[in-house]
Motif scaffolding. Structure first.
Motif, short mmCIF file in Angstrom:
data_model
loop_
_atom_site.label_atom_id
_atom_site.label_comp_id
_atom_site.label_asym_id
_atom_site.label_seq_id
_atom_site.Cartn_x
_atom_site.Cartn_y
_atom_site.Cartn_z
N CYS A 11 17.48 -19.42 45.08
CA CYS A 11 18.84 -19.26 44.62
C CYS A 11 19.76 -19.13 45.83
O CYS A 11 19.42 -18.45 46.80
CB CYS A 11 18.94 -18.00 43.76
SG CYS A 11 20.56 -17.76 43.03
N SER A 12 20.90 -19.78 45.78
CA SER A 12 21.84 -19.72 46.90
C SER A 12 22.25 -18.28 47.19
O SER A 12 22.39 -17.46 46.27
CB SER A 12 23.10 -20.54 46.57
OG SER A 12 22.75 -21.87 46.31
N GLU A 13 22.44 -17.98 48.44
CA GLU A 13 22.85 -16.64 48.85
C GLU A 13 24.19 -16.29 48.21
O GLU A 13 25.13 -17.06 48.28
CB GLU A 13 22.96 -16.56 50.37
CG GLU A 13 23.16 -15.16 50.89
CD GLU A 13 22.00 -14.23 50.58
OE1 GLU A 13 22.26 -13.04 50.27
OE2 GLU A 13 20.84 -14.66 50.64
N GLY A 14 24.25 -15.16 47.56
CA GLY A 14 25.47 -14.69 46.93
C GLY A 14 25.79 -15.32 45.59
O GLY A 14 26.71 -14.90 44.93
N ALA A 15 25.05 -16.35 45.22
CA ALA A 15 25.32 -17.02 43.94
C ALA A 15 24.73 -16.23 42.79
O ALA A 15 23.76 -15.49 42.97
CB ALA A 15 24.73 -18.44 43.95
N ALA A 81 24.38 -29.23 29.88
CA ALA A 81 24.19 -28.28 28.77
C ALA A 81 23.56 -26.99 29.29
O ALA A 81 22.75 -27.01 30.21
CB ALA A 81 23.30 -28.90 27.70
N PRO A 82 23.92 -25.86 28.71
CA PRO A 82 23.35 -24.59 29.17
C PRO A 82 21.87 -24.46 28.82
O PRO A 82 21.36 -25.11 27.92
CB PRO A 82 24.17 -23.53 28.43
CG PRO A 82 24.74 -24.23 27.25
CD PRO A 82 24.88 -25.68 27.62
N VAL A 83 21.21 -23.61 29.58
CA VAL A 83 19.82 -23.23 29.32
C VAL A 83 19.88 -21.86 28.66
O VAL A 83 20.55 -20.95 29.17
CB VAL A 83 18.99 -23.17 30.62
CG1 VAL A 83 17.57 -22.71 30.35
CG2 VAL A 83 19.00 -24.52 31.32
N ARG A 84 19.20 -21.71 27.52
CA ARG A 84 19.21 -20.44 26.79
C ARG A 84 17.80 -19.87 26.75
O ARG A 84 16.85 -20.60 26.45
CB ARG A 84 19.76 -20.64 25.39
CG ARG A 84 21.23 -20.99 25.39
CD ARG A 84 21.81 -21.08 24.00
NE ARG A 84 23.24 -21.21 24.05
CZ ARG A 84 23.89 -22.36 24.21
NH1 ARG A 84 23.21 -23.49 24.32
NH2 ARG A 84 25.20 -22.40 24.24
N VAL A 85 17.69 -18.58 27.03
CA VAL A 85 16.40 -17.89 27.08
C VAL A 85 16.47 -16.70 26.12
O VAL A 85 17.42 -15.91 26.18
CB VAL A 85 16.09 -17.40 28.52
CG1 VAL A 85 14.72 -16.78 28.59
CG2 VAL A 85 16.24 -18.53 29.53
N THR A 96 22.02 -16.79 29.02
CA THR A 96 22.48 -18.16 29.23
C THR A 96 22.67 -18.42 30.72
O THR A 96 23.24 -17.60 31.43
CB THR A 96 23.81 -18.39 28.50
OG1 THR A 96 23.62 -18.08 27.11
CG2 THR A 96 24.28 -19.82 28.63
N THR A 97 22.16 -19.58 31.16
CA THR A 97 22.31 -20.00 32.55
C THR A 97 22.54 -21.50 32.57
O THR A 97 22.67 -22.13 31.53
CB THR A 97 21.07 -19.59 33.38
OG1 THR A 97 21.34 -19.80 34.76
CG2 THR A 97 19.82 -20.32 32.96
N ASP A 98 22.60 -22.08 33.76
CA ASP A 98 22.73 -23.53 33.85
C ASP A 98 21.46 -24.11 34.48
O ASP A 98 20.59 -23.38 34.93
CB ASP A 98 23.99 -23.94 34.62
CG ASP A 98 24.00 -23.49 36.07
OD1 ASP A 98 22.92 -23.43 36.71
OD2 ASP A 98 25.09 -23.22 36.60
N LYS A 101 20.56 -23.15 38.23
CA LYS A 101 20.03 -21.79 38.39
C LYS A 101 18.64 -21.69 37.76
O LYS A 101 17.76 -21.01 38.29
CB LYS A 101 20.98 -20.78 37.75
CG LYS A 101 22.32 -20.72 38.46
CD LYS A 101 23.28 -19.85 37.67
CE LYS A 101 24.70 -20.04 38.14
NZ LYS A 101 25.63 -19.31 37.29
N TRP A 102 18.44 -22.36 36.63
CA TRP A 102 17.12 -22.36 36.00
C TRP A 102 16.10 -23.02 36.93
O TRP A 102 14.99 -22.53 37.11
CB TRP A 102 17.16 -23.07 34.64
CG TRP A 102 15.82 -23.09 33.98
CD1 TRP A 102 15.00 -24.17 33.80
CD2 TRP A 102 15.11 -21.98 33.43
NE1 TRP A 102 13.84 -23.79 33.18
CE2 TRP A 102 13.89 -22.45 32.93
CE3 TRP A 102 15.41 -20.62 33.30
CZ2 TRP A 102 12.95 -21.62 32.32
CZ3 TRP A 102 14.48 -19.79 32.69
CH2 TRP A 102 13.28 -20.28 32.21
#
Length: 118
Positions: A11-15, A81-85, A96-98, A101-102
């Protein structure tokens, strides 16, 4: 006690990213959230369900038909489209993420970064 959240090193730093934490209480629980999710949803699940998710993501195969609680991931058809967990035990709690990030989370899973939670 406030949980110590861990995110994937991919994951990007600070993201904002998917974060995982555990509670040391008995029974132990695993928590999953997306730091950028405006709903602030925190999915709480069992170590067994989280282990199944990790195995599924590492092997890129569908999980076996489960009778125990599981974590379900829904990826929309469109690339944006979003990713839902969600957990089958708490279906109203949806993190919910994108896809970016997933993907960072999945890379961390495949690198073994979250194995110590189970």
């Amino acid at each position: 006690m406030t949980p110590h959240w861990q995110k994937s090193s991919y994951c990007s730093e600070g993201a904002s990213c998917i974060h995982i934490a555990t509670t040391p209480t008995t029974p132990r629980t695993i928590h999953l959230t997306e730091s950028g999710d405006p709903t602030g949803a925190i999915l709480t699940t069992t170590p067994a369900a989280f282990r199944t998710l990790l195995t599924t993501l590492k092997t890129d195969t569908p999980p076996p038909k489960a009778t125990a609680p599981t974590i379900e991931v829904t990826l929309g058809e469109a690339p944006d489209a979003p990713v839902r967990v969600r957990s089958t035990t708490t279906p109203d709690t949806v993190v919910t993420t994108d896809r970016r990030k997933w993907h960072a989370f999945v890379l961390g899973v495949r690198a073994g970064e979250f194995d110590h939670f189970v």
